[in-house]
Design a protein around this motif. Structure first.
Motif, mmCIF file in Angstrom:
data_model
loop_
_atom_site.group_PDB
_atom_site.id
_atom_site.type_symbol
_atom_site.label_atom_id
_atom_site.label_comp_id
_atom_site.label_asym_id
_atom_site.label_seq_id
_atom_site.Cartn_x
_atom_site.Cartn_y
_atom_site.Cartn_z
ATOM 1 N N MET A 68 0.828 -1.212 0.000
ATOM 2 C CA MET A 68 0.000 0.000 0.000
ATOM 3 C C MET A 68 0.864 1.265 0.000
ATOM 4 O O MET A 68 0.547 2.236 -0.692
ATOM 5 C CB MET A 68 -0.945 -0.001 1.209
ATOM 6 C CG MET A 68 -2.045 -1.047 1.113
ATOM 7 S SD MET A 68 -3.019 -1.239 2.630
ATOM 8 C CE MET A 68 -3.871 0.318 2.677
ATOM 9 N N LYS A 69 1.967 1.246 0.730
ATOM 10 C CA LYS A 69 2.875 2.397 0.754
ATOM 11 C C LYS A 69 3.524 2.600 -0.614
ATOM 12 O O LYS A 69 3.641 3.725 -1.103
ATOM 13 C CB LYS A 69 3.953 2.214 1.823
ATOM 14 C CG LYS A 69 3.469 2.437 3.223
ATOM 15 C CD LYS A 69 4.606 2.262 4.219
ATOM 16 C CE LYS A 69 4.136 2.419 5.638
ATOM 17 N NZ LYS A 69 5.230 2.229 6.602
ATOM 18 N N LYS A 70 3.946 1.492 -1.255
ATOM 19 C CA LYS A 70 4.553 1.584 -2.583
ATOM 20 C C LYS A 70 3.555 2.145 -3.586
ATOM 21 O O LYS A 70 3.873 3.016 -4.388
ATOM 22 C CB LYS A 70 5.041 0.212 -3.056
ATOM 23 C CG LYS A 70 6.316 -0.234 -2.415
ATOM 24 C CD LYS A 70 6.743 -1.589 -2.971
ATOM 25 C CE LYS A 70 7.992 -2.091 -2.302
ATOM 26 N NZ LYS A 70 8.381 -3.432 -2.771
ATOM 27 N N LYS A 71 2.326 1.647 -3.513
ATOM 28 C CA LYS A 71 1.285 2.114 -4.429
ATOM 29 C C LYS A 71 1.020 3.598 -4.205
ATOM 30 O O LYS A 71 0.910 4.373 -5.156
ATOM 31 C CB LYS A 71 0.001 1.310 -4.232
ATOM 32 C CG LYS A 71 -1.115 1.733 -5.162
ATOM 33 C CD LYS A 71 -2.370 0.922 -4.909
ATOM 34 C CE LYS A 71 -3.474 1.443 -5.814
ATOM 35 N NZ LYS A 71 -4.765 0.868 -5.499
ATOM 36 N N ALA A 72 0.924 4.005 -2.938
ATOM 37 C CA ALA A 72 0.673 5.420 -2.632
ATOM 38 C C ALA A 72 1.819 6.285 -3.130
ATOM 39 O O ALA A 72 1.604 7.387 -3.652
ATOM 40 C CB ALA A 72 0.478 5.598 -1.129
ATOM 41 N N ALA A 73 3.081 5.796 -3.011
ATOM 42 C CA ALA A 73 4.235 6.561 -3.485
ATOM 43 C C ALA A 73 4.218 6.671 -5.001
ATOM 44 O O ALA A 73 4.565 7.716 -5.560
ATOM 45 C CB ALA A 73 5.523 5.902 -3.008
ATOM 46 N N LEU A 74 3.807 5.617 -5.693
ATOM 47 C CA LEU A 74 3.754 5.636 -7.151
ATOM 48 C C LEU A 74 2.623 6.526 -7.671
ATOM 49 O O LEU A 74 2.714 7.075 -8.769
ATOM 50 C CB LEU A 74 3.589 4.225 -7.700
ATOM 51 C CG LEU A 74 4.787 3.291 -7.518
ATOM 52 C CD1 LEU A 74 4.421 1.865 -7.939
ATOM 53 C CD2 LEU A 74 5.964 3.801 -8.332
ATOM 54 N N GLU A 75 1.568 6.664 -6.898
ATOM 55 C CA GLU A 75 0.423 7.449 -7.333
ATOM 56 C C GLU A 75 0.498 8.913 -6.903
ATOM 57 O O GLU A 75 -0.427 9.664 -7.163
ATOM 58 C CB GLU A 75 -0.859 6.827 -6.783
ATOM 59 C CG GLU A 75 -1.208 5.488 -7.408
ATOM 60 C CD GLU A 75 -2.444 4.858 -6.820
ATOM 61 O OE1 GLU A 75 -2.888 5.275 -5.728
ATOM 62 O OE2 GLU A 75 -2.974 3.915 -7.437
#
Length: 80
Positions: A68-75
């Motif tokens: 979830m953190k990776k996804k939030a950073a990518l978005e």
């Protein structure tokens, strides 16, 4: 000298009644103590079981948080 008074009835019945009362009181106290102890032990067991269940899924929860953190950073805006 004082003489020992003559008893109108045998003291055995009264002694047995007192002993029975004491025995009932003892059993009640033992039962109450065991019941409280059992309740405390059951509460501890429930808590430990819950912790054990959570421990089994801890790795999966941590992995989900990382994703979830990776996804939030990518978005994040400005990453394009």
């Amino acid at each position: 000298m004082d003489e020992i008074p003559i008893l109108s009835q045998s003291p055995r019945a009264r002694v047995r009644q007192i002993a029975a009362h004491q025995l009932r009181a003892h059993r009640t106290l033992v039962k109450a103590a065991d019941e409280e102890n059992r309740k405390n032990l059951e509460d501890d067991l429930r808590e430990l079981s819950a912790k054990q269940s959570l421990a089994k899924s801890l790795a999966a929860v941590i992995a989900l948080l990382v994703r979830m953190k990776k996804k939030a950073a990518l978005e994040k805006p400005g990453r394009a």
